[in-house]
Design an enzyme around this catalytic site. Sequence first.
Site, short mmCIF file in Angstrom:
data_model
loop_
_atom_site.label_atom_id
_atom_site.label_comp_id
_atom_site.label_asym_id
_atom_site.label_seq_id
_atom_site.Cartn_x
_atom_site.Cartn_y
_atom_site.Cartn_z
N CYS A 1 -16.32 -9.46 5.56
CA CYS A 1 -15.61 -8.15 5.32
C CYS A 1 -14.29 -8.22 4.71
O CYS A 1 -13.20 -8.80 5.24
CB CYS A 1 -15.37 -7.39 6.58
SG CYS A 1 -14.65 -5.82 6.70
N ARG B 1 -18.03 -2.88 18.18
CA ARG B 1 -17.21 -4.20 17.82
C ARG B 1 -15.90 -4.10 18.41
O ARG B 1 -15.02 -3.37 18.11
CB ARG B 1 -17.05 -4.30 16.38
CG ARG B 1 -16.25 -5.69 15.79
CD ARG B 1 -16.19 -5.90 14.38
NE ARG B 1 -17.67 -5.99 13.99
CZ ARG B 1 -17.74 -4.98 12.73
NH1 ARG B 1 -17.05 -4.11 12.23
NH2 ARG B 1 -19.13 -5.10 12.31
N CYS C 1 0.45 5.05 6.84
CA CYS C 1 -0.28 4.56 8.22
C CYS C 1 0.88 4.05 9.13
O CYS C 1 1.34 2.88 9.02
CB CYS C 1 -1.74 3.84 8.11
SG CYS C 1 -2.71 4.27 6.78
N CYS D 1 -19.44 -6.52 3.71
CA CYS D 1 -18.73 -5.34 4.08
C CYS D 1 -17.42 -5.30 3.29
O CYS D 1 -16.86 -6.25 2.96
CB CYS D 1 -18.62 -5.38 5.51
SG CYS D 1 -17.43 -3.91 6.02
N CYS E 1 -19.49 1.82 8.79
CA CYS E 1 -18.77 1.24 9.87
C CYS E 1 -17.54 2.08 9.88
O CYS E 1 -16.65 2.26 9.05
CB CYS E 1 -18.28 -0.42 9.42
SG CYS E 1 -17.23 -1.01 10.63
N CYS F 1 0.95 -1.26 0.16
CA CYS F 1 0.10 0.20 0.27
C CYS F 1 0.94 1.19 -0.05
O CYS F 1 1.91 1.33 0.77
CB CYS F 1 -0.79 0.04 1.15
SG CYS F 1 -2.06 1.36 1.28
N CYS G 1 0.48 0.35 10.32
CA CYS G 1 -0.26 -0.88 9.29
C CYS G 1 1.27 -1.57 8.81
O CYS G 1 1.84 -1.04 8.02
CB CYS G 1 -0.89 -0.20 8.24
SG CYS G 1 -1.48 -1.44 7.38
N1 SAM Z 1 -6.70 0.39 2.95
C1 SAM Z 1 -8.03 0.47 3.73
C2 SAM Z 1 -8.10 1.69 4.76
O1 SAM Z 1 -7.00 2.16 5.31
O2 SAM Z 1 -9.07 2.39 5.00
C3 SAM Z 1 -8.66 -0.64 4.24
C4 SAM Z 1 -7.84 -1.59 4.87
S1 SAM Z 1 -7.10 -1.10 6.68
C5 SAM Z 1 -5.87 -2.09 6.76
C6 SAM Z 1 -8.42 -1.03 7.66
C7 SAM Z 1 -8.00 -0.69 9.14
O3 SAM Z 1 -7.59 -1.56 9.80
C8 SAM Z 1 -7.51 0.55 9.57
O4 SAM Z 1 -8.12 1.68 9.17
C9 SAM Z 1 -7.09 0.56 10.75
O5 SAM Z 1 -7.83 1.02 11.70
C10 SAM Z 1 -7.03 -0.97 10.95
N2 SAM Z 1 -5.66 -1.48 11.35
C11 SAM Z 1 -4.70 -1.82 10.41
N3 SAM Z 1 -3.21 -2.13 11.03
C12 SAM Z 1 -4.01 -2.20 12.40
C13 SAM Z 1 -2.96 -2.76 13.44
N4 SAM Z 1 -1.73 -2.89 13.45
N5 SAM Z 1 -3.64 -2.71 14.74
C14 SAM Z 1 -4.89 -2.36 14.76
N6 SAM Z 1 -5.75 -2.05 13.60
C15 SAM Z 1 -5.02 -1.92 12.49
C1 DTB Z 2 -11.29 -2.76 11.69
O1 DTB Z 2 -11.65 -1.84 12.34
N1 DTB Z 2 -10.21 -3.42 12.10
C2 DTB Z 2 -10.00 -4.50 10.97
C3 DTB Z 2 -11.38 -4.08 10.14
N2 DTB Z 2 -11.87 -2.94 10.54
C4 DTB Z 2 -10.67 -3.74 8.60
C5 DTB Z 2 -8.82 -4.71 10.65
C6 DTB Z 2 -7.72 -4.94 11.65
C7 DTB Z 2 -6.46 -5.26 11.13
C8 DTB Z 2 -5.38 -5.66 12.23
C9 DTB Z 2 -4.09 -5.88 11.51
C10 DTB Z 2 -3.89 -6.62 10.42
O2 DTB Z 2 -4.10 -7.91 10.76
O3 DTB Z 2 -3.46 -6.64 9.48
FE1 SF4 Z 3 -3.01 1.04 3.32
FE2 SF4 Z 3 -2.91 0.10 5.85
FE3 SF4 Z 3 -3.37 2.60 5.62
FE4 SF4 Z 3 -5.15 0.90 4.67
S1 SF4 Z 3 -4.43 1.10 7.01
S2 SF4 Z 3 -4.39 2.71 3.83
S3 SF4 Z 3 -3.60 -0.85 4.07
S4 SF4 Z 3 -1.16 1.51 5.08
#
Ligand code: SAM
Ligand code: DTB
Ligand code: SF4
Length: 334
Positions: free
Chosen positions: A98, A262, A58, A130, A190, A54, A61
């Site tokens: 989802c 959730r 973030c 979702c 959501c 990506c 992430c």
């Molecule tokens: N790329 C899209 C976005 O950012 O909206 C969708 C996928 S992103 C992985 C979805 C959500 O996962 C993020 O908004 C964040 O709240 C959550 N997330 C990602 N990494 C995480 C982590 N290490 N711990 C907890 N939540 C995480």
């Molecule tokens: C949300 O609030 N948590 C989920 C879902 N919406 C998409 C994602 C959590 C991701 C945790 C890190 C991972 O497994 O990569």
């Molecule tokens: Fe990309 Fe992760 Fe940020 Fe979603 S949360 S926009 S997958 S870097």
Amino acid sequence: MTEIRNNWTKEEISAIYHSPLLDLIYRAATVHRENKDYAEVQISSLLSIKTGGCPEDCAYCPQAARYHTDVEVQALMSVEQVTDAAQKAKAAGASRLCMGAAWREVRDNRDFDRVIDMVKAVNSMDMEVCCTLGMLTESQAQRLADAGLYAYNHNLDTSEDDYKRIITTRTYDERLKTIENVRKAKLTVCSGGIIGLGETVEDRIAMLKTLSNMPKHPESVPINALVPVKGTPLADQPRVPVWDMVRMIATARIIMPKTVVRLSAGRTEMSMTDQALCFMAGANSIFAGDKLLTTPNPAFSEDMQMFEILGLKPREAFKNGRPVVTQQEALHVE
Ligand code: SAM
Ligand code: DTB
Ligand code: SF4
């Protein structure tokens, strides 16, 4: 019945968040029982349909291309891979699938056409669908709605002031704009956040204020505990105390009484007792299945055992009605 308010002040939310813990849980449990069947817990299963690589930054992430994590990049799945996964999740008791993609935003290309086909296919399996695909325009949201999408996930993560510390490649306003586009397409929203990013309690309260002051409350609010991942800037963040999770959930339940709250990422680090407190405080949904998107989650069987012990039951799909698949998109089903 509880009054639904969209004008909660920072001071009111802060007073709720900081109230003595057992009073807070008791009040949240009372609101929960007045508005919901407290024993009914909605189960969502997550599926990463496009993993890693990506362009966003973030800080939490594991899928951001710029950090060196153990996540392997995987191109967009096929529709068959998705329906197979959906079938397994359904058999294990999930009412919602989802699908997450590591995209900054949706583009109008063949990948999006394929996601539309995935949505149609899973919807026709009697599961709520979702998606969380990054930023969306109004017409893209409409196309997803026409294909039968039930909900769109787009998290605020933290407060507006704290956002720049966590993400520099997009703005809070862009986040809010996508949520507005999702609303215009009449999809359910959501949207929630993450605790443990190094935010202050004021940031948590400000985020809850933004969510609860939306013209319509999100139908679901995920509260995630940071899963610290090696290689990301937040890899060494200390674990959040369970009490913070309980306070966030209880406060969300009190200020957004009809919303599905959730208990999201972070459950592998929580005991059954910790989770029971979260359910008592008003959580009524979880992600189940041994993987979130890229990180581990408790096994379905462990969760079913927990449901049995706590007297909880999985919520059936479509209890609040089905999305209407438009003629136009229905004609495109292959
Ligand atoms: N790329 C899209 C976005 O950012 O909206 C969708 C996928 S992103 C992985 C979805 C959500 O996962 C993020 O908004 C964040 O709240 C959550 N997330 C990602 N990494 C995480 C982590 N290490 N711990 C907890 N939540 C995480
Ligand atoms: C949300 O609030 N948590 C989920 C879902 N919406 C998409 C994602 C959590 C991701 C945790 C890190 C991972 O497994 O990569
Ligand atoms: Fe990309 Fe992760 Fe940020 Fe979603 S949360 S926009 S997958 S870097």
